[in-house]
Structure formats: C-alpha cells, structure tokens
Scaffold this motif. Structure first.
Motif, PDB file in Angstrom:
ATOM      1  N   ASP A  38      -3.481 -14.696 -12.259  1.00  0.00           N
ATOM      2  CA  ASP A  38      -4.231 -14.098 -11.266  1.00  0.00           C
ATOM      3  C   ASP A  38      -3.294 -14.149 -10.011  1.00  0.00           C
ATOM      4  OD1 ASP A  38      -7.128 -15.897 -12.104  1.00  0.00           O
ATOM      5  OD2 ASP A  38      -6.479 -13.922 -12.756  1.00  0.00           O
ATOM      6  N   GLY A  39      -3.310 -13.025  -8.929  1.00  0.00           N
ATOM      7  CA  GLY A  39      -2.669 -12.945  -7.890  1.00  0.00           C
ATOM      8  C   GLY A  39      -2.536 -11.641  -7.184  1.00  0.00           C
ATOM      9  N   LEU A  40      -1.387 -11.213  -6.660  1.00  0.00           N
ATOM     10  CA  LEU A  40      -1.239  -9.984  -6.012  1.00  0.00           C
ATOM     11  C   LEU A  40      -0.077  -9.632  -6.484  1.00  0.00           C
ATOM     12  CD1 LEU A  40      -2.312 -10.969  -2.450  1.00  0.00           C
ATOM     13  CD2 LEU A  40      -3.648  -9.618  -4.080  1.00  0.00           C
ATOM     14  N   LEU A  41      -0.085  -8.063  -6.732  1.00  0.00           N
ATOM     15  CA  LEU A  41       1.002  -7.217  -7.058  1.00  0.00           C
ATOM     16  C   LEU A  41       1.401  -6.442  -5.872  1.00  0.00           C
ATOM     17  CD1 LEU A  41       3.369  -5.981  -9.124  1.00  0.00           C
ATOM     18  CD2 LEU A  41       1.695  -4.436  -9.894  1.00  0.00           C
ATOM     19  N   ASN A  42       2.527  -6.642  -5.301  1.00  0.00           N
ATOM     20  CA  ASN A  42       3.068  -5.500  -4.203  1.00  0.00           C
ATOM     21  C   ASN A  42       4.064  -4.537  -4.785  1.00  0.00           C
ATOM     22  OD1 ASN A  42       5.089  -4.951  -1.790  1.00  0.00           O
ATOM     23  ND2 ASN A  42       2.880  -4.900  -1.049  1.00  0.00           N
ATOM     24  N   VAL A  43       4.002  -3.184  -4.547  1.00  0.00           N
ATOM     25  CA  VAL A  43       4.814  -2.016  -5.000  1.00  0.00           C
ATOM     26  C   VAL A  43       5.413  -1.624  -3.570  1.00  0.00           C
ATOM     27  CG1 VAL A  43       4.867  -0.088  -6.232  1.00  0.00           C
ATOM     28  CG2 VAL A  43       3.182  -1.809  -6.802  1.00  0.00           C
TER      29      VAL A  43
END
Length: 139
Positions: A38-43
């Motif tokens: 679980d977390g955040l993906l930054n592109v």
C-alpha cells in the motif's frame, strides 16, 4: 512498520509524431518488482514538452485528447517560443494543461485505477523522440 521509497527510470522512444504512450504495464511491472503493498505511485516526466495523464485508451479517447490539444494549441508559427519545427512553442505550453506528473494510490500492490483508466505519457513534441519517465513508490 516504516515507509519505503523506491524509484526507477524508464527510457522511451516516442517517435517523431504526436503520441499517447500507455505506461500502465510498466507501472504494474515496477510495483511487482519492488514488492509494493500500500502506498503512492508517482509518475513524473522531466521534460518541458510532455505530460502525464490518466485516461481511457484504445477506444478513441487517446486520439480525442490529441485532437483537443491540437485545437487548443495549434501547431502554427504564432508562438513566441520559436525553435525547432513550426509550432514547437505549443509543445512548451502543453505541461500547463497536461501536468508532467500524476500520483496514483496503490493498494495490495496494484495501482488503484478505475476500470477504464490507464496511465499515459502525452508527447506532442515531434522534435525529440527520446523520453525519460521516473516512477517512484512511497509505501
């Protein structure tokens, strides 16, 4: 449990025409490779003439987006920023409309996208076919 940060860089060739390049598969592979939960993906695309969007692909929406950008930002010589091919100045305005980044929640190791959503690179710059995309995960 502490947080973890992982990052990688994709090197892509988009060609010498306006394009929308689906990055969803590369994003999924990155999350799998690092064992994301679980977390955040930054592109993020570190270019002054490209952006990142979350849209439906394959049903015409990608071409519709390019058409809409063409109407909003015509490829003419009206732009103050003038080098490269005719209308290249409009490519430098693109990130003001299509941000150079997107952040997506990740749950149980997968990007929490809607049924028809894809993460895409929007590249209208016909002068530079070589692109870099940075994927970063914080979880």
């Amino acid at each position: 449990m502490g947080s973890a940060f992982h990052t990688t860089t994709l090197r892509l060739t988009t060609g010498h025409r306006e394009t929308i390049r689906d990055l969803t598969g590369e994003c999924a592979a990155f999350l799998h490779e690092i064992g994301a939960r679980d977390g955040l993906l930054n592109v993020f695309v570190p270019h002054a003439t490209a952006g990142v969007a979350i849209i439906e692909t394959g049903a015409g929406s990608d071409d519709d987006l390019l058409d809409a950008l063409g109407e909003l930002l015509p490829r003419t010589d009206r732009w103050r920023h003038q080098h490269g091919s005719t209308g290249h100045g409009r490519d430098h305005v693109l990130p003001g409309l299509v941000a150079p980044h997107a952040t997506v929640p990740v749950t149980a190791g997968s990007a929490a996208l809607g049924t028809w959503q894809s993460i895409v690179l929007v590249d209208t710059n016909r002068d530079n076919p070589d692109r870099t995309v940075r994927l970063s995960f914080l979880g």
